[in-house]
Design a protein around this motif. Structure first.
Motif, PDB file in Angstrom:
ATOM      1  N   CYS A  49       0.646  -1.666  -0.014  1.00 35.45           N
ATOM      2  CA  CYS A  49       0.173  -0.108   0.088  1.00 35.45           C
ATOM      3  C   CYS A  49       0.950   1.257   0.097  1.00 35.45           C
ATOM      4  N   VAL A  50       0.786   2.692  -0.815  1.00 34.23           N
ATOM      5  CA  VAL A  50       1.660   3.295  -1.349  1.00 34.23           C
ATOM      6  C   VAL A  50       0.730   4.650  -0.659  1.00 34.23           C
ATOM      7  N   SER A  51       1.443   5.549   0.022  1.00 35.61           N
ATOM      8  CA  SER A  51       0.675   6.495   0.320  1.00 35.61           C
ATOM      9  C   SER A  51       0.349   7.342  -1.168  1.00 35.61           C
ATOM     10  N   PRO A  52      -0.501   8.311  -1.090  1.00 40.87           N
ATOM     11  CA  PRO A  52      -0.603   9.704  -2.400  1.00 40.87           C
ATOM     12  C   PRO A  52       0.298  10.234  -2.248  1.00 40.87           C
ATOM     13  N   ASP A  53       1.490   9.999  -1.420  1.00 34.48           N
ATOM     14  CA  ASP A  53       2.926  11.304  -2.116  1.00 34.48           C
ATOM     15  C   ASP A  53       4.189  10.050  -1.900  1.00 34.48           C
ATOM     16  N   ARG A  57       5.126   2.860   2.448  1.00 39.08           N
ATOM     17  CA  ARG A  57       4.696   2.389   1.793  1.00 39.08           C
ATOM     18  C   ARG A  57       4.050   0.743   2.918  1.00 39.08           C
ATOM     19  N   ARG A  58       3.663  -0.115   2.713  1.00 39.02           N
ATOM     20  CA  ARG A  58       3.194  -0.697   3.849  1.00 39.02           C
ATOM     21  C   ARG A  58       3.057  -2.239   3.426  1.00 39.02           C
ATOM     22  N   LEU A  59       3.379  -2.825   3.755  1.00 39.64           N
ATOM     23  CA  LEU A  59       3.893  -4.509   3.149  1.00 39.64           C
ATOM     24  C   LEU A  59       1.955  -5.349   3.443  1.00 39.64           C
ATOM     25  N   LEU A  60       1.506  -5.923   2.943  1.00 40.32           N
ATOM     26  CA  LEU A  60       0.324  -6.052   3.166  1.00 40.32           C
ATOM     27  C   LEU A  60       0.448  -7.640   3.796  1.00 40.32           C
ATOM     28  N   VAL A  61       0.129  -8.186   5.211  1.00 36.54           N
ATOM     29  CA  VAL A  61       0.735  -8.931   5.559  1.00 36.54           C
ATOM     30  C   VAL A  61      -0.933  -9.866   5.669  1.00 36.54           C
ATOM     31  N   THR A  62      -0.689 -11.582   5.993  1.00 42.81           N
ATOM     32  CA  THR A  62      -1.573 -12.350   6.233  1.00 42.81           C
ATOM     33  C   THR A  62      -2.789 -12.513   7.401  1.00 42.81           C
TER      34      THR A  62
END
Length: 108
Positions: A49-53, A57-62
């Motif tokens: 998941c990447v912020s508009p700016d 960055r966040r990794l999708l976890v289970t």
């Protein structure tokens, strides 16, 4: 203990949906170049998941208690997941290290 607060660089599927509604994008990262076996392509892809700016960055976890990266092993699984996020045009990187960005409802 709130694992999502303690590990700010990850996001659950529920959190991803909420952030996408706020304008974030979902980047698909090819981790292992896929190979074709019969009628199926198999590789390893992760979603970030990447912020508009572009700063966060966040990794999708289970799951919140597991915190393992959610990996998609087939194009069918990955495309089904993205379609479930309301992504109308799906681009899948086919070479390790390549990235494709998606936003819900994009039509161009």
């Amino acid at each position: 203990m709130n694992l999502m607060q303690d590990a700010p660089n990850v996001v659950s599927e529920e959190g991803l949906r909420a952030l996408l509604a706020e304008g974030h994008s979902a980047d698909v990262v090819c981790r292992v170049t896929p190979k074709r076996t019969s009628a199926q392509w198999s590789g390893v892809w992760t979603v970030h998941c990447v912020s508009p700016d572009g700063e966060t960055r966040r990794l999708l976890v289970t799951a919140r208690n597991n915190m393992a990266a959610r990996e998609f092993k087939t194009i069918n699984g990955l495309s089904s997941f993205l379609a479930g996020l309301d992504v109308s045009i799906i681009s899948i990187p086919m070479v390790e290290g390549k990235v494709a960005s998606h936003k819900p409802g994009d039509t161009d």
